[in-house]
Design an enzyme around this catalytic site. Structure first.
Site, short mmCIF file in Angstrom:
data_model
loop_
_atom_site.label_atom_id
_atom_site.label_comp_id
_atom_site.label_asym_id
_atom_site.label_seq_id
_atom_site.Cartn_x
_atom_site.Cartn_y
_atom_site.Cartn_z
N GLU A 309 18.51 7.63 47.53
CA GLU A 309 17.76 7.55 48.79
C GLU A 309 18.64 7.05 49.93
O GLU A 309 18.25 6.17 50.69
CB GLU A 309 16.52 6.66 48.62
CG GLU A 309 15.56 7.18 47.56
CD GLU A 309 14.26 6.41 47.45
OE1 GLU A 309 14.24 5.21 47.79
OE2 GLU A 309 13.26 7.02 47.03
N ASP A 383 8.13 7.53 40.02
CA ASP A 383 8.20 6.42 40.97
C ASP A 383 6.92 5.60 40.99
O ASP A 383 6.17 5.66 41.96
CB ASP A 383 8.50 6.98 42.37
CG ASP A 383 9.04 5.92 43.31
OD1 ASP A 383 9.12 4.76 42.89
OD2 ASP A 383 9.38 6.27 44.45
N GLU A 411 2.35 -0.43 45.68
CA GLU A 411 2.69 0.59 46.67
C GLU A 411 1.83 1.85 46.52
O GLU A 411 1.39 2.43 47.50
CB GLU A 411 4.17 0.95 46.53
CG GLU A 411 4.61 2.07 47.44
CD GLU A 411 6.10 2.40 47.31
OE1 GLU A 411 6.81 1.73 46.54
OE2 GLU A 411 6.55 3.34 47.99
O1 GCW Z 1 9.03 3.86 45.50
C1 GCW Z 1 10.14 3.95 46.31
C2 GCW Z 1 9.78 3.19 47.55
C3 GCW Z 1 10.96 2.75 48.34
C4 GCW Z 1 11.91 2.00 47.41
C5 GCW Z 1 12.33 2.95 46.29
C6 GCW Z 1 13.22 2.26 45.25
C7 GCW Z 1 13.33 0.14 47.85
O2 GCW Z 1 8.93 3.98 48.34
O3 GCW Z 1 10.52 1.94 49.38
O4 GCW Z 1 13.02 1.49 48.08
O5 GCW Z 1 11.19 3.37 45.60
O6 GCW Z 1 12.72 1.85 44.25
O7 GCW Z 1 14.42 2.16 45.49
#
Ligand code: GCW
Length: 723
Positions: A309, A383, A411
């Site tokens: 990311e 995720d 989240e």
């Molecule tokens: O789930 C996603 C989140 C990001 C997060 C990423 C991760 C810290 O939306 O905000 O970044 O995972 O775990 O690296």
């Protein structure tokens, strides 16, 4: 003490339990006067004084906690004495520090509980009844004190008391996604707890209470900063602040860790490169790590998100994850520190199914990491969704210690307000059988080291703690912090047993409250799965803020859009991950692979994760996919309504403030569960082209209405009142 003072103390104790405003700050460490009169008598007779031989900051906080707990629970001051001079003395210590403990026949039991474990038992010393809290190290004694307090808080009997326990996982960490500007990534409980601008001069009392709470559930480390890292935390000014926090946490057995931004040598070191094989870069990290240990002698190590990311990493220099991790590991090894290298990697440039990418990148590196590297793997391959299958990396890297990372902050599960108890989610993953070494090769055995015999073990939870008065943004979110710690200590505990303890300590031991609330908590995870992502669907939330349903979203990076995941078309719904599709299923060991790949054996709960299923195909229930989808979405809402009704029936059984706050949140949850249900059903109906089966509540608005909603300015207290 004079009579007047005694009377005052009694009044204070009484007032403390009956009148104290219950705003949630005290978590599960409230220590109210024991309400059961028989138990109270038993405790007062069995626990009359305290002997703590030996002195250390940890023993001091253990003694303080015990005194504080007993003062509240028993309503009396339990004096510190020098020796066992009466019945009912509590003796706390280690054989090394306490002659009394050393004289007791506990050697065998103590050997069995290792460095952090404890033995708590009722016995006699010189003919007098005592309760011994013994451990090999002071921190074990602290954990033993909390175990004894838990027994009292849950109104358990002390007769024949014999507790002996030790953690099954070594690193039990909270990962804070806290930024240096005071914000928290995916945090729904206010700002960061760490007041960087005040540190190191001002030490908030909350740091100590945070440490107490963690120690009470066995958490022994905190990664202070976001994995989307800021190199500035490694500069001297910030390290002084980190050291101040470490000083507060140390007596509680908690080490601090930091996130290392891979490009730090460039950003704060003035180098031209961060290539992990460049000698100047390696030397820079060695010096940096030495500097950290000068100010934090028990520093735990680094957590790293690299080449994921947008974060920098070794691949920027055509080096592997192992090259990157090993460079940091070499710098930390002389000090005993570890590297936790995240496997959460996927690339927009790679056309492969996103859920396959971590496995593809990491399995070839098995055995290539230094012994002080742990690879940190999210519980599922996507995720932190309400439900995913377990991550196929578990079991697939036998020569590498794998940590599991779960998300405590919700989240994707309703953020602050929805009541979702995560114990069952984590239980499901821990119990999943990878079949890596045949039947019984559970994820729990991979991460506790028992399957492959690894020397290092760990588990991390992305923290849900913030600056809100109640720590977690809502009272029931505290249960997830609690459950994470308890499961990290003992991954064999049941979600129900943990909920039971937590409710008793956090609210009341009243059975008329405990039983229904436990039922609510245990049903809550399946409810959120049903109203958000039933039958193995995933990633249907709004892009960016991740709040509310948006199955229609299809703009931007494909692997960040719901339509990439649900694959709805006029034929059916779901992501074909079998051999005719992305073949992600091949990453699992047989027979798991075959079970998931086969339409006849895949569990309904993961159906659409692995298969594209026709709208008219019949499922196990006898209903078609379309009917089952509507059924599940509706069941999710119904469960939330039942939770609300249950809670309404409990009015008056706990303090008014917390009762009202939970009621308010449940109302939000019901509204939003309906929003998820209606928006999702209407959206999928465009593809199924079938009516909503008879007997189900029709959607409140049109699809266009839901698609137009823009939410929310503040996801903690939604502004989508129109929903
Ligand atoms: O789930 C996603 C989140 C990001 C997060 C990423 C991760 C810290 O939306 O905000 O970044 O995972 O775990 O690296």
């Amino acid at each position: 003490m004079s009579r007047v003072v005694l009377l005052l103390c009694a009044l204070l104790a009484w007032g403390g339990s009956a009148l104290r405003a219950e705003d949630g700050y005290d978590l599960w460490l409230r220590y109210p006067l024991v309400s059961d009169a028989a138990r109270l008598r038993e405790y007062r007779a069995a626990l009359t004084a305290l002997v703590v031989e030996g002195d250390s900051p940890t023993l001091r906080v253990a003694a303080d906690e015990l005194a504080r707990g007993l003062r509240g629970l028993l309503g009396v001051e339990v004096p510190r004495v020098g020796r066992v001079d009466r019945d009912g003395v509590i003796v706390v210590g280690t054989p090394a520090g306490s002659r009394l403990i050393a004289s007791l026949p506990l050697a065998k039991e103590l050997r069995a509980v290792g460095a952090e474990g404890y033995v708590v038992r009722a016995t006699t010393v010189g003919g007098r009844r005592v309760v011994v809290v013994a451990a090999n190290r002071d921190v074990g004694a602290l954990y033993g004190v909390f175990a004894l307090l838990r027994r009292l808080q849950t109104h358990g009997s002390l007769r024949g008391l014999a507790l002996a326990d030790a953690p099954r996982i070594q690193l039990r960490l909270l990962d804070h996604w806290d930024n240096l500007d005071g914000s928290v990534e995916r945090g729904y409980a206010g700002g960061s707890l760490w007041k960087w601008d005040e540190l190191p001069g001002t030490i908030s009392p909350r740091y100590r209470d945070y440490a107490r709470a963690n120690a009470s559930i066995g958490i022994n480390g905190a990664v202070l900063t976001n994995v989307n890292a800021d190199a500035r935390v490694l500069t001297p000014a910030y390290l002084a602040k980190v050291a101040a926090l470490a000083d507060v946490f140390r007596p509680y057995g908690i080490r601090v860790y930091l996130t290392a931004r891979f490009s730090a040598p460039i950003e704060i070191g003035g180098l031209k490169t961060a290539d992990p094989l460049d000698p100047a870069v390696r030397a820079w990290w060695r010096r940096k790590v030495d500097e950290i240990y000068r100010v934090v002698p028990d520093f735990g190590g680094f957590l790293v998100k690299a080449n994921s990311e947008g974060q920098p990493g070794p691949q920027d220099y055509h080096r592997s994850h192992a090259d990157g991790a090993n460079m940091l590991a070499d710098a930390l090894a002389p000090h005993g520190g570890v590297v936790m290298w995240r496997a959460f990697v996927y690339s927009a440039a790679v056309p492969a199914d996103r859920v396959k990418q971590a496995y593809d990148e990491f399995t070839p590196l098995d055995g290539a990491f230094r012994p002080n590297v742990l690879v940190q793997v999210k519980n599922g391959p996507l995720d932190f969704q309400p439900r995913e299958p377990f991550h196929p990396l578990f079991g697939a890297m036998p020569r590498t210690p794998l940590m599991m990372e779960v998300q405590i902050t919700k989240e994707y599960l309703g953020m602050a307000t929805h009541l979702v108890y995560l114990g069952p989610l984590w239980r499901e993953v821990l119990d999943a059988d990878t079949y890596a070494r045949g039947a019984g090769s559970t994820v729990a055995k991979v991460i506790d080291g028992s399957l492959f015999g690894g020397a290092r073990t760990g588990i991390a939870g992305v923290s849900n703690v913030g600056s809100d008065r109640d720590w977690t943004g809502a009272h029931f979110n505290q249960a997830n912090w609690y459950a994470f710690g308890r499961l990290a200590w003992d991954p064999g505990l049941s979600a129900a047993a943990i909920a039971d303890e937590w409710i008793r300590m956090t609210f009341t031991n009243d059975p008329a409250f405990v039983a229904p609330v436990k039922a609510m908590m245990l049903a809550s995870r399946e409810a959120v799965v049903n109203y958000m992502t039933p039958l193995g669907l995933a990633h249907l939330m709004g892009t960016g803020h991740h709040y509310g349903p948006a199955p229609w979203a299809d703009a931007g990076r494909p692997d960040w859009t719901p339509s990439y995941y649900h694959r709805a078309d006029t034929l059916g719904l779901g992501f074909d991950r079998t051999a005719t599709g992305s073949n992600a299923v091949a990453q699992y060991f047989p027979p798991v692979r075959d079970r998931f790949a086969n339409r006849a054996t895949v569990p309904d709960s993961l159906l659409l994760w692995f298969h594209h299923v026709g709208w008219n195909e019949r499922l196990r229930s006898g209903r078609t996919l379309w009917e089952e989808l509507v059924h599940r979405y509706s069941a999710g809402v119904d469960t939330v309504r039942w939770m609300r009704r249950t809670w309404e029936g409990l009015r008056g059984r706990i303090d008014a403030q917390r009762y009202a706050e939970v009621s308010r949140d449940l109302a939000i949850q019901e509204r939003e569960a309906k929003w998820w249900r209606d928006a999702s059903i209407l959206y999928f109906q465009q593809f199924s082209r079938m009516p909503i089966p008879a007997g189900y509540e029709p959607p409140a608005h049109t699809l266009e209405y839901y698609m137009r909603l823009t939410c929310p300015a503040d996801p903690r207290r939604p502004t989508c009142d129109a929903v």
